[in-house]
Design an enzyme around this catalytic site. Sequence first.
Site, PDB file in Angstrom:
ATOM      1  N   HIS A 305     -42.385 -57.678  -4.925  1.00 40.58           N
ATOM      2  CA  HIS A 305     -43.066 -57.128  -6.306  1.00 40.58           C
ATOM      3  C   HIS A 305     -42.174 -56.596  -7.312  1.00 40.58           C
ATOM      4  O   HIS A 305     -41.044 -56.425  -6.934  1.00 40.58           O
ATOM      5  CB  HIS A 305     -43.475 -55.615  -5.804  1.00 40.58           C
ATOM      6  N   ASP A 362     -50.938 -57.033  -0.706  1.00 41.71           N
ATOM      7  CA  ASP A 362     -51.749 -58.328  -0.191  1.00 41.71           C
ATOM      8  C   ASP A 362     -51.532 -58.743   1.182  1.00 41.71           C
ATOM      9  O   ASP A 362     -51.905 -59.339   1.830  1.00 41.71           O
ATOM     10  CB  ASP A 362     -51.452 -59.496  -1.293  1.00 41.71           C
TER      11      ASP A 362
END
Length: 426
Positions: A305, A362
């Site tokens: 991320h 996700d």
Amino acid sequence: MNASIEFNGNKYELPVVKGSENEHAIDISTLRVATKGLITLDRGYKNTGSCESGITFLDGEKGILRYRGYAIEELAENAGFLEVAYLLIFGELPSKAELEKFHQDIKNESQVDEDVKKILDGFPKSAHPMGVVSSLTSALIAFNPGSVNVDSKEDMYQAIVKIMGKFPVLCAWALRKKAGQPLDYGDDSLGYIDNILKMMFKKPNQEYKINPVVSSALNKLLILHADHEQNCSASTVRIVGSSHAGLFASISAGVSALWGPLHGGANQAVIEMLEAIKEDGGDTKKYMAKAKDKDDPFRLMGFGHRVYKNFDPRAKIIKKSADEVLGDLGIQDPVLDIAKGLEKEALEDNYFVDRKLYPNVDFYSGIIYRALGIPTEMFTVMFALGRLPGWIAQWREMRLMKEPIGRPRQIYVGETYRPYMEISNR
Ligand code: CMC
């Protein structure tokens, strides 16, 4: 507080802006004029704040995510999605009466012009639902042509309830078209989440019974996806809206930005990756090696991320929720075990540890969507349904703050002047 830079023998003082959570930024708005041409270069905006915002706070080192000051953990556990949408957009948790009015106004605006069905009919069944949803959202502009007067509270409110009402209908239609099912307009007697489920999954010849486990899991997932400050799609929404293009145009652009596999499209990519690993005999080590091989384009989807460098608090909640939801629904999904195996290996692997790569939102969400009966190609559409209030809130804040048009600079590295050459001489 100031920061100073030296350039060409001159010193320049630049003010430092401080946020409410003690974040600091050098305000370079006078830099180019003061230095007669110096700009900053920041590929992917890794160090650039594009705005001051009061919507979402996240601390990537500590794994903190808060909407308008409220912790994501508390909201996911206790709140309803529409309540969170109201909070994000208008800044405060709604009273019971405010929430009821918001919901009623959304319901009143949830009809979509019948002619939109003709546009939908033009798409092949094989079309990816994200492409369909982006196009239909854009088409809404033609059916609602008036521009929003952002100085009018009422105009703003109407635009917001319209998109909150119509967007889920378009998402459900994208799914039903793919599944060859008649289009449905939903059921006003239901809550926002249950209505989405019914619009998507009601069979024409059967009653649709809401499963509370499914409803509550979707509520939580959509809350967890509702905003994430200046991510790729929110920044897209803001920059499109900054030209004073309308809300629908900005949201449609946001849907397109979200679709990419490095952003929201990762949830579909994760399940496809886990399935591929399963089909390949479940050899997670082989895929770990591929992810680390710089000559191999394969990445461990659902990992890493831009901001979270310790853990993604959303992923923590979703992982726990995946176990609970699959348990409650009595589903055993072998890819959940593969996912857990991959996570364990990655967390012990120097490549991932050194680069601070952890499971993101996700990684486990697709496993829950799948357990809820949502087809893989719809996963990113579900993300979009959750992110809608965040996009609206970002757009509204940008317009109310009278932000200037978004227009970055560049460093030109192309050819310098050269005279035009006749085609016969080339
Ligand atoms: N698998 C293997 N290596 C990775 C991964 C991954 N998933 N993610 C990053 N790296 C490596 C990357 O190769 C680079 O290595 P090196 O320093 O040796 O060149 C280093 O880690 C830093 O990566 P980056 O691409 O410079 O980092 P970024 O901040 O630009 O990208 C990211 C962040 C999310 C796009 C990236 O981690 C990624 O592609 N992850 C997989 C896709 C994904 O799961 N996306 C969903 C993000 S969360 C939800 C959302 O945004 O919608």
